[in-house]
Design a protein around this motif. Structure first.
Motif, short mmCIF file in Angstrom:
data_model
loop_
_atom_site.label_atom_id
_atom_site.label_comp_id
_atom_site.label_asym_id
_atom_site.label_seq_id
_atom_site.Cartn_x
_atom_site.Cartn_y
_atom_site.Cartn_z
N TRP A 49 26.41 10.88 6.05
CA TRP A 49 26.15 9.50 5.66
C TRP A 49 25.62 8.71 6.86
CZ3 TRP A 49 27.88 6.67 1.03
CH2 TRP A 49 28.25 7.54 -0.01
N SER A 50 26.18 9.00 8.04
CA SER A 50 25.67 8.37 9.26
C SER A 50 24.21 8.75 9.51
CB SER A 50 26.53 8.80 10.46
OG SER A 50 26.00 8.31 11.67
N ASP A 51 23.88 10.01 9.25
CA ASP A 51 22.49 10.45 9.39
C ASP A 51 21.57 9.67 8.46
OD1 ASP A 51 23.37 12.34 11.20
OD2 ASP A 51 23.35 14.00 9.76
N CYS A 52 22.02 9.43 7.23
CA CYS A 52 21.21 8.65 6.29
C CYS A 52 20.98 7.24 6.82
CB CYS A 52 21.90 8.59 4.92
SG CYS A 52 21.91 10.16 4.01
N GLY A 53 22.01 6.66 7.44
CA GLY A 53 21.86 5.34 8.03
C GLY A 53 20.82 5.32 9.14
N MET A 54 20.81 6.39 9.94
CA MET A 54 19.82 6.45 11.02
C MET A 54 18.41 6.59 10.45
SD MET A 54 21.63 8.47 14.18
CE MET A 54 22.35 9.85 13.28
N TYR A 55 18.27 7.34 9.36
CA TYR A 55 16.96 7.43 8.72
C TYR A 55 16.51 6.06 8.23
CZ TYR A 55 13.24 8.29 5.44
OH TYR A 55 12.03 8.22 4.79
N LEU A 56 17.39 5.35 7.54
CA LEU A 56 17.03 4.06 6.95
C LEU A 56 16.69 3.04 8.02
CD1 LEU A 56 19.71 4.00 4.13
CD2 LEU A 56 17.26 4.38 3.85
N GLN A 57 17.46 3.01 9.13
CA GLN A 57 17.14 2.08 10.21
C GLN A 57 15.78 2.42 10.84
OE1 GLN A 57 17.94 -0.70 11.24
NE2 GLN A 57 17.93 -0.91 13.47
N THR A 58 15.51 3.70 11.03
CA THR A 58 14.21 4.10 11.56
C THR A 58 13.09 3.62 10.64
OG1 THR A 58 15.20 6.05 12.61
CG2 THR A 58 12.81 6.07 12.30
N LEU A 59 13.28 3.80 9.35
CA LEU A 59 12.27 3.35 8.39
C LEU A 59 12.09 1.84 8.45
CD1 LEU A 59 10.30 3.78 6.06
CD2 LEU A 59 12.26 3.70 4.48
N ASP A 96 0.85 -1.19 0.00
CA ASP A 96 0.00 0.00 0.00
C ASP A 96 0.89 1.24 0.00
OD1 ASP A 96 -1.61 2.17 0.67
OD2 ASP A 96 -2.88 1.00 2.02
N LEU A 97 0.92 1.98 -1.10
CA LEU A 97 1.82 3.12 -1.21
C LEU A 97 1.40 4.29 -0.31
CD1 LEU A 97 2.66 3.16 -5.03
CD2 LEU A 97 3.94 2.13 -3.13
N THR A 98 0.13 4.36 0.04
CA THR A 98 -0.31 5.38 0.99
C THR A 98 0.29 5.11 2.36
OG1 THR A 98 -2.38 5.72 -0.21
CG2 THR A 98 -2.29 6.49 2.08
N LEU A 99 0.26 3.84 2.77
CA LEU A 99 0.90 3.44 4.01
C LEU A 99 2.40 3.70 3.96
CD1 LEU A 99 1.10 2.00 6.76
CD2 LEU A 99 1.13 -0.18 5.50
N LEU A 100 3.03 3.32 2.84
CA LEU A 100 4.49 3.50 2.73
C LEU A 100 4.86 4.98 2.81
CD1 LEU A 100 7.24 2.27 2.31
CD2 LEU A 100 6.84 2.32 -0.16
N ARG A 101 4.08 5.83 2.17
CA ARG A 101 4.35 7.27 2.24
C ARG A 101 4.30 7.76 3.70
NH1 ARG A 101 4.15 11.43 -1.53
NH2 ARG A 101 3.94 13.50 -0.59
N THR A 102 3.33 7.26 4.44
CA THR A 102 3.22 7.64 5.86
C THR A 102 4.46 7.21 6.63
OG1 THR A 102 0.81 7.48 5.81
CG2 THR A 102 1.87 7.30 7.96
N LEU A 103 4.94 6.00 6.39
CA LEU A 103 6.12 5.50 7.09
C LEU A 103 7.37 6.28 6.71
CD1 LEU A 103 5.46 1.66 6.85
CD2 LEU A 103 4.79 3.25 8.66
N ILE A 104 7.49 6.63 5.44
CA ILE A 104 8.63 7.42 4.98
C ILE A 104 8.63 8.79 5.65
CG2 ILE A 104 9.52 8.64 2.94
CD1 ILE A 104 8.71 6.08 1.35
N GLU A 105 7.44 9.35 5.81
CA GLU A 105 7.32 10.64 6.49
C GLU A 105 7.68 10.51 7.97
OE1 GLU A 105 3.78 13.87 7.59
OE2 GLU A 105 3.48 12.39 5.99
N ARG A 106 7.19 9.46 8.63
CA ARG A 106 7.48 9.27 10.04
C ARG A 106 8.98 9.05 10.29
NH1 ARG A 106 2.53 5.15 11.72
NH2 ARG A 106 0.84 6.70 11.54
N ALA A 107 9.63 8.33 9.38
CA ALA A 107 11.05 8.04 9.55
C ALA A 107 11.90 9.30 9.56
CB ALA A 107 11.53 7.09 8.46
N ALA A 108 11.38 10.37 8.99
CA ALA A 108 12.13 11.63 8.94
C ALA A 108 12.28 12.26 10.32
CB ALA A 108 11.46 12.61 7.98
#
Length: 229
Positions: free
Chosen positions: A150-160, A29-41
């Motif tokens: 780059w470390s910040d990007c890793g923290m975003y990806l792990q959160t996601l 569900d891309l609506t759900l995925l968009r929500t998760l991508i937003e929350r991970a920020a």
């Protein structure tokens, strides 16, 4: 329709997350995925730079990318020249043993012998089909940003990835995509000011696949943690 979220503790999400390498064709569900991508920020970043650039590939775009990569992998099995070193050129023995050990465990689970290079290469090539996942993600970063970003990007990806687990989804972070910076950059129309960091497969795991059912080792706490009192 957005699927109901599961309610996991952080501890449960960390325990359940793993690098899934075989997915079902169940759509995401891309609506759900968009929500998760937003929350991970909400992930932390130095100076609140939020340096991550996230690209989501699905639907027709995913079909085109998978078709393209099937050709590219045949033309150049070793990929293009990565724009950064995924591993240090002189990896220490302790770390090299861990790297080799996890690879050996995975191929053992698949019943692939050490000398069967053709089958091993075929398994590796599955990276570039996102292991059958219906959604792919890429993270790019500004070329003039350094290790802290780059470390910040890793923290975003792990959160996601933890949020994906909470929502009943699975993922596999795929630094293997770093081998294809030009192909991916052209496909995504990434500006020259950015470079490819990593990819990620997103979907629902195939619970029966052997590649998803082996124990991934972790170092004992005393190997990496020192308590100062």
């Amino acid at each position: 329709m957005t699927q109901p979220e599961q309610h996991f503790s952080v501890t449960q999400a960390v325990a359940q997350r793993r690098s899934v390498r075989a997915f079902t064709d169940q759509p995401v569900d891309l609506t759900l995925l968009r929500t998760l991508i937003e929350r991970a920020a909400r992930a932390p970043s130095g100076g609140n730079l939020q340096p991550w650039h996230i690209h989501i590939v699905s639907g027709d775009a995913m079909t085109r990318l998978k078709t393209l990569m099937a050709v590219r992998v045949t033309e150049a099995p070793m990929g293009e020249c990565a724009e950064y070193a995924v591993y240090p050129p002189h990896l220490g023995e302790r770390f090299n043993d861990r790297r080799k050990g996890v690879g050996a465990a995975m191929y053992d689970a698949l019943g692939i012998e050490r000398g069967d290079l053709a089958r091993r290469q075929a398994v590796f090539a599955e990276n570039f089909q996102f292991f059958g996942a219906p959604v792919g993600l890429f993270c790019t970063v500004e070329r003039d940003h350094g290790p802290p970003q780059w470390s910040d990007c890793g923290m975003y990806l792990q959160t996601l990835m933890l949020l994906l687990v909470e929502a009943g989804l699975d993922s596999c972070a795929q630094e293997a995509w770093a081998l294809w910076p030009r192909t991916v950059g052209d496909f995504l129309r990434v500006p020259d000011s950015q470079m490819l960091f990593t990819g990620m497969a997103i979907g629902y795991r195939d619970g029966d696949a052997a590649v998803n059912n082996w124990s991934v080792p972790r170092a004992a706490t005393d190997e990496f943690a020192t308590f100062h009192q």
